[in-house]
Design an enzyme around this catalytic site. Structure first.
Site, PDB file in Angstrom:
ATOM      1  N   CYS A 105       0.673  -1.574   0.075  1.00 41.40           N
ATOM      2  CA  CYS A 105       0.070   0.247  -0.373  1.00 41.40           C
ATOM      3  C   CYS A 105       1.095   1.364   0.000  1.00 41.40           C
ATOM      4  O   CYS A 105       1.193   1.401  -0.925  1.00 41.40           O
ATOM      5  CB  CYS A 105      -1.123  -0.037   1.148  1.00 41.40           C
ATOM      6  SG  CYS A 105      -2.235   1.433   1.395  1.00 41.40           S
ATOM      7  N   HIS A 123      -3.572  -5.241   0.999  1.00 39.49           N
ATOM      8  CA  HIS A 123      -3.426  -5.557   2.060  1.00 39.49           C
ATOM      9  C   HIS A 123      -3.721  -7.008   1.906  1.00 39.49           C
ATOM     10  O   HIS A 123      -3.916  -7.596   3.255  1.00 39.49           O
ATOM     11  CB  HIS A 123      -4.436  -5.136   3.345  1.00 39.49           C
ATOM     12  CG  HIS A 123      -3.591  -3.620   3.572  1.00 39.49           C
ATOM     13  ND1 HIS A 123      -2.506  -3.295   4.153  1.00 39.49           N
ATOM     14  CD2 HIS A 123      -4.547  -2.407   2.860  1.00 39.49           C
ATOM     15  CE1 HIS A 123      -2.314  -1.364   4.031  1.00 39.49           C
ATOM     16  NE2 HIS A 123      -3.316  -1.113   3.493  1.00 39.49           N
ATOM     17  N   GLU A 147      -1.733  -8.892   4.403  1.00 41.79           N
ATOM     18  CA  GLU A 147      -1.199  -9.352   5.315  1.00 41.79           C
ATOM     19  C   GLU A 147      -2.925  -9.024   5.538  1.00 41.79           C
ATOM     20  O   GLU A 147      -2.690 -10.133   6.871  1.00 41.79           O
ATOM     21  CB  GLU A 147      -0.384  -7.959   6.278  1.00 41.79           C
ATOM     22  CG  GLU A 147      -0.911  -6.746   6.489  1.00 41.79           C
ATOM     23  CD  GLU A 147      -0.948  -5.887   5.544  1.00 41.79           C
ATOM     24  OE1 GLU A 147      -1.445  -4.810   5.909  1.00 41.79           O
ATOM     25  OE2 GLU A 147      -0.772  -6.426   3.892  1.00 41.79           O
TER      26      GLU A 147
END
Length: 244
Positions: free
Chosen positions: A115, A218, A220
């Site tokens: 990001c 994202h 994660e």
């Protein structure tokens, strides 16, 4: 067995009314980053925000790679613009992460930007950003989702044979989305490897030299529920190992 050592920068935020102090500095990083990296077999090391170049150079010399996390907007002065649509930026965090990235580049370390991390990577190597993709007419898809961030929101098209394609094994997937800025002018030496349906850049990678890879979504935050989220970190780690 030795684990690959991955540096992840943290940043300072001021909390209020903490243990009797009206304002107190704490370090912050989403736990999803070290969790996802550890699940891929890495040993993540959190780097405290500081501006000591000698300390940062020493810390980075002990690492095998760098992951730059998401966060606030980058100060547009880094790509030679005045703030127009940019929201809040944090100068000390910008300086710290820019300096750490510079050291990692000098040391030839592989880099994954997520990001904001993708955006810094692009700007560092000579690219620019849309300060706001909607206000500047660059988007027809909502890129800051309303539903829970751990679930996919919109589709992306992936370039075959790219790192994203190698990681996920597909040429189209759905991703989560939490950004209002994006790549405008691509940095020299990079290729665009994924786009949203409206053309907004969703992934970039270096075309030569050490691995430098950026993801706009994202992974994660997806990795607990989605094999594709974890696959991004698994592939990055595999590439770091291959280069050692």
């Amino acid at each position: 067995m030795d684990r690959i050592k991955i540096a992840v920068p943290t940043y300072v935020y001021e909390t209020t009314n903490y243990l009797g102090e009206s304002s107190y500095p704490l370090l912050r990083i989403s736990q999803d980053y070290p969790r996802s990296l550890a699940a891929a077999g890495a040993s993540p090391f959190m780097i405290a925000q500081n501006l000591d170049s000698d300390l940062l150079a020493y810390q980075m010399s002990l690492m095998d790679a760098l992951v730059i996390p998401g966060g606030d907007d980058l100060d547009p002065s880094y790509y030679h613009e005045e703030p127009n649509y940019t929201a809040e930026f944090k100068p000390l965090r910008d300086t710290f992460e820019w300096q750490l990235l510079d050291i990692a580049v000098q040391q030839g370390k592989p880099i994954l930007g997520i990001c904001r991390g993708l955006q810094i990577l692009n700007v560092y190597f000579g690219g620019s950003l849309y300060q706001d993709i909607k206000a500047q007419g660059a988007s027809q898809v909502k890129h800051c989702q309303d539903n829970a961030i751990r679930y996919p929101w919109h589709s992306v098209d992936i370039v075959p044979a790219s790192h994203v394609h190698q990681a996920l094994g597909v040429t189209e997937t759905r991703v989560n989305s939490l950004h209002h800025q994006a790549v405008k002018d691509l940095a020299p030496g990079f290729a665009i490897t994924a786009r949203a349906k409206d053309g907004v850049v969703e992934a970039i990678e270096s075309t030569s030299g050490p691995l430098r890879w950026g993801i706009q979504w994202h992974p994660e935050m997806l990795s607990l529920q989605s094999p594709e989220g974890q696959a991004i970190f698994n592939h990055f780690l595999d590439q770091v190992k291959a280069g050692l």
